[in-house]
Design an enzyme around this catalytic site. Structure first.
Site, PDB file in Angstrom:
ATOM      1  N   GLY A 237       0.745  -1.244   0.000  1.00  0.00           N
ATOM      2  CA  GLY A 237       0.000   0.000   0.000  1.00  0.00           C
ATOM      3  C   GLY A 237       0.771   1.287   0.000  1.00  0.00           C
ATOM      4  O   GLY A 237       1.675   1.445   0.799  1.00  0.00           O
ATOM      5  N   SER A 238       0.392   2.192  -0.904  1.00  0.00           N
ATOM      6  CA  SER A 238       0.431   3.604  -0.620  1.00  0.00           C
ATOM      7  C   SER A 238       1.536   4.450  -1.242  1.00  0.00           C
ATOM      8  O   SER A 238       2.678   4.022  -1.383  1.00  0.00           O
ATOM      9  CB  SER A 238       0.440   3.834   0.890  1.00  0.00           C
ATOM     10  N   ASN A 239       1.131   5.673  -1.541  1.00  0.00           N
ATOM     11  CA  ASN A 239       2.031   6.776  -1.848  1.00  0.00           C
ATOM     12  C   ASN A 239       1.732   7.889  -0.854  1.00  0.00           C
ATOM     13  O   ASN A 239       0.599   8.067  -0.423  1.00  0.00           O
ATOM     14  CB  ASN A 239       1.778   7.359  -3.248  1.00  0.00           C
ATOM     15  N   HIS A 260      -2.984   2.770  -0.282  1.00  0.00           N
ATOM     16  CA  HIS A 260      -3.592   1.705  -1.084  1.00  0.00           C
ATOM     17  C   HIS A 260      -3.951   0.562  -0.144  1.00  0.00           C
ATOM     18  O   HIS A 260      -3.068  -0.158   0.328  1.00  0.00           O
ATOM     19  CB  HIS A 260      -2.618   1.220  -2.153  1.00  0.00           C
ATOM     20  N   ASN A 509       6.483   2.837  -0.990  1.00  0.00           N
ATOM     21  CA  ASN A 509       6.679   1.477  -0.502  1.00  0.00           C
ATOM     22  C   ASN A 509       8.020   0.867  -0.811  1.00  0.00           C
ATOM     23  O   ASN A 509       8.239  -0.302  -0.508  1.00  0.00           O
ATOM     24  CB  ASN A 509       5.558   0.524  -0.964  1.00  0.00           C
TER      25      ASN A 509
END
Length: 803
Positions: A237-239, A260, A509
């Site tokens: 997940g994720s930005n 995310h 990530n």
């Protein structure tokens, strides 16, 4: 009626403000009367557009009550399903062979999940952690929030009828306790540790006495690859990016958070505002079952999280007593394992009893996923150490963020509580500061310790993944402690990678190394993540984008909104034009597919050439490239895909230049054309016509793209060959926030909860924000009182316990 609602809201807030200003002695006396067992908890909930609750209460127990009530109203079935998991009762109601949703562990069956969580309950693990004094255990405010949340959830159950068909009338929907709520925090904490190995922990049994065996460690090369794959966070997940005041229009900070997370199940976010007048005022997304804001903002600071690369567990390889495989040697002395017997009720069957085996290091484990077996033989066994199994502090960290007034306060909260198990933190504030830090709870595995104490297996897995396998027979291989660490065996705050006040601080990530490409972070131990290695396509695209924005300068929240929905495809920028040219050069426009069939791909050449290299819902050619890229990367090894290999001197722009001579290029193109034509999909179809979700019978187009394409707005859709489309989303952009400040008392914030507030198909807020996401539109945050009270959809509810 509108005027009456506003007056009621103002009166409620005024009363709560008065209560908050009571002298401390009176406040303590009143607080002692508000315990859930007394039946006196209450809160005011003001609902604005899209069902977003603004919860006001006079203290933490009452705030927890309002939060639990409001979450139950939107997500009762999802929450109840999670509590069923935590009680170890899935097999009782759904049978042992079913599979949980994966939100609370990686258990591969209801039975293994139940054996683990029932064992946690039998051992009193959560109760012991709750009893720990702060800061090693949770603080009083968090305990009050937790007790209040349980009371609010229970009160909602007692006073309302469930309309969600997922659990209406189900016997497994029951009231919860404070321990149940805290157990959810425990499960989330160990998600990357013991939770990752639930099946291997519950299946671990000593070899039979008649079995003659020798130590059979997994093959080193395959174990290294398996561990690397197991702990690779790039597809998770994720930005998040924080910009300092040096890059913004007004000298204040900016933050864009794009986590995310799963679109279904118990790891969804849920949006709220929590207010204790004069004490707390915060808005953001909470993970379901949480009484605190996980990702959010207040009047002066905003933060987000990304899944970190730190390896949150390690293994100890045990040398067993030749006379007893349930005893092991440490410095030549025998220690017996502790036997825990767990019994689980099973639907339509006799109860199942299993034994779990525990050591000074943690439970014995026989696998970390199917790809990494850890056999228990007559001479060797493996125990897993997860320091987060002693960590119930994440809510305290979150509450500290909620009260913060600067990025410095965010760091202070992290140093004081050390509660984040598996995420990085990115933050910005109204003073113009930016922050990235990988402050997470990790086993204290230094490179020196790994060098000195790794077994043969560990010498393969540690360099590849950060997974240390230490010699458990040696006392000098214990993890030790840092003087500034809250608990033994973990790194202290001084060892955490930190980047302060860079023009931008970004993470997608990968490891902390390139949080800012011009100010790379180095010097951390391998267990935190890699250095000088190839970055994911999403990291490369993200760094390109945010570095360009920082260089552009004079940024505003509008620039953050544009970045979220730019939907640029970095992989497309790298190879689409070269692919189109190689396609056009094919004799007669013919390519040979995997099955040996000649396929006319000439139409695809023009579609790829005309494609805008984005995944907007109206992009033509995006689906063609998506399906082609998946087939290409599956068929062509990375070493053969690029003409220019990765260079540590240019990590953002390498590798590059497609090797169009690789035979897999034409074959992947032929297979893609065959697939789409077989599904009746035009090669130049709009993406949104074939990438969508269905809610209430309505087809809602979904923008964004898959991980390997490198799209910031990540979406992991499910391909349905029969329907010829992506018809659901597993995970992707979830609670999004773009936050800045303009000098007023109110932050400038735009938010979006992509899958909406409720999982109940009968709720008005089942898909309303999903339609916003489809249209790339945002919700204007109603943080200040004037904005809440001016909401055209304002609905005020006072909730309380009935005696």
């Amino acid at each position: 009626m509108r005027t009456r609602l506003r007056r009621f809201a103002i009166t409620a807030v005024t009363l709560l403000t008065a209560a908050a200003s009571l002298p401390s002695a009176a406040a303590q006396q009143q607080g002692s009367q508000q315990r859930p067992s007394r039946g006196g908890l209450s809160a005011v909930i003001r609902y604005t557009e899209y069902g977003i609750p603004h919860i006001v209460a006079k203290d933490y127990a009452n705030l927890g009550f309002g939060t639990g009530w409001a979450q139950a109203a939107d997500q009762v079935c999802t929450l109840a399903d999670g509590f069923l998991t935590l009680r170890g009762e899935r097999s009782r109601y759904f049978g042992p062979a079913g599979v949980p949703d994966g939100s609370l562990s990686s258990a591969t069956s209801n039975l293994s999940s139940d054996l683990y969580f029932h064992g946690v309950r039998d051992a009193g693990t959560v109760e012991k952690l709750l009893a720990e004094p702060a800061p090693q255990g949770p603080g009083r405010e968090v305990k009050d929030l937790t007790r209040g949340w349980a009371a609010g959830y229970n009160a909602w159950l007692a006073q309302n009828r469930i309309t969600d068909p997922a659990c209406g009338g189900a016997a497994w929907v029951r009231p919860v306790t404070t321990v149940d709520v805290a157990a959810r925090s425990f499960a989330l904490a160990v998600l990357g540790g013991e939770g990752r190995g639930v099946t291997g922990i519950t299946a671990a049994q000593p070899p039979a006495a008649t079995t003659v065996s020798v130590a059979a460690a997994p093959d080193a090369k395959s174990a290294a690859l398996a561990a690397q794959d197991l702990f690779d966070t790039a597809d998770m997940g994720s930005n998040a990016v924080a910009f300092s005041g040096a890059t913004t229009a007004d000298g204040r900070g900016l933050l864009l958070g794009n986590p995310h997370y799963p679109w279904q199940g118990g790891r969804r976010f849920w949006q709220m505002q929590q207010t204790i007048p004069g004490e707390l005022n915060v808005m953001g997304g909470a993970l379901l079952g949480s009484a605190t804001v996980s990702i959010g903002h207040n009047a002066q600071v905003a933060w987000s999280h990304t899944v970190a690369t730190g390896t949150t567990l390690n293994l100890h390889q045990l040398t067993l007593d030749p006379a007893d495989p349930t005893a092991y040697l440490v410095d030549g002395r025998t220690e017996r394992m502790t036997k825990r017997t767990v019994t689980v009720d099973v639907l339509d069957g006799a109860p199942v009893t299993r034994t779990q085996w525990w050591t000074r290091y943690g439970p014995v484990i026989t696998s970390l996923g199917a790809q990494l077996p850890l056999p228990w033989t007559s001479t060797t066994a493996y125990a897993v150490n997860d320091p987060n199994a002693a960590n119930l502090r994440a809510p305290d960290t979150a509450l500290g963020f909620s009260k913060a007034r600067s990025t410095a306060d965010v760091l202070t909260s992290l140093k004081r509580t050390q509660g984040l198990p598996w995420v990085n933190t990115v933050a910005a504030d109204a003073g113009g500061h930016s922050l990235f830090t990988q402050s997470q709870v990790l086993p204290r595995i230094t490179d020196e310790l790994a060098q000195r104490c790794s077994t043969a297996l560990g010498r393969a897995t540690y360099p590849s993944s950060g997974l240390a396998v230490l010699d458990g027979s040696r006392g000098d291989c214990a993890l030790g402690s840092d003087p500034d660490a809250v608990q033994p065996g973990i790194f202290g705050p001084a060892k955490m990678p930190v980047l302060k006040d860079a023009p931008y601080a970004e993470n997608s990530n990968d490891s902390a190394w390139l949080a800012n490409a011009d100010r790379p972070l180095t010097g951390y131990e391998r267990v935190f993540g890699s250095l000088g290695t190839q970055r994911s396509m999403r990291t490369r695209g993200a760094v390109e984008d945010v570095a360009a924005l920082a260089e552009q300068g004079r940024l505003t929240v509008r620039d953050l909104q544009a970045q979220q929905f730019a939907n640029r495809v970095p992989a497309g920028d790298l190879i689409a034009d070269d692919t189109a040219q190689a396609c056009a050069a094919l004799p007669g426009g013919i390519a040979t597919g995997s099955n040996g069939t000649a396929v006319d791909v000439s139409e695809a050449c023009g579609v790829l050439n005309a494609w805008d290299h984005s995944t907007n819902t109206d992009s033509r050619g995006a689906l063609l490239f998506d399906r082609f890229w998946r087939k290409l990367t599956a068929a062509v090894p990375a070493a053969q895909l690029w003409k220019v290999p990765f260079s540590v001197a240019d990590p953002v722009r390498t590798p590059n230049t497609l090797n169009t001579d690789a035979p897999g290029v034409a074959r992947a193109l032929a297979d893609t054309v065959t697939e789409l034509r077989g599904a009746g999909i035009a090669l130049d179809a709009r993406l949104g016509a074939n990438q969508y979700v269905v809610r209430g019978g309505e087809r809602i187009p979904v923008p964004g793209g898959t991980e390997s394409l490198g799209v910031w707005n990540k979406i992991e859709p499910v391909w349905n060959p029969t329907a010829g489309a992506y018809t659901e989303v597993i995970t992707g952009s979830s609670y999004i926030q773009a936050v800045g400040w303009d000098g007023s008392r109110c932050p400038v914030a735009r938010t979006l909860l992509t899958y909406s507030q409720s999982s109940n198909p009968n709720s008005a807020h089942y898909s309303d924000q999903t339609r916003l996401f489809s249209g790339e539109r945002w919700v204007t945050s109603r943080f200040c009182e004037k904005d809440i009270l001016s909401s055209p959809g304002l609905k005020v509810v006072r909730v309380n316990e009935r005696r």
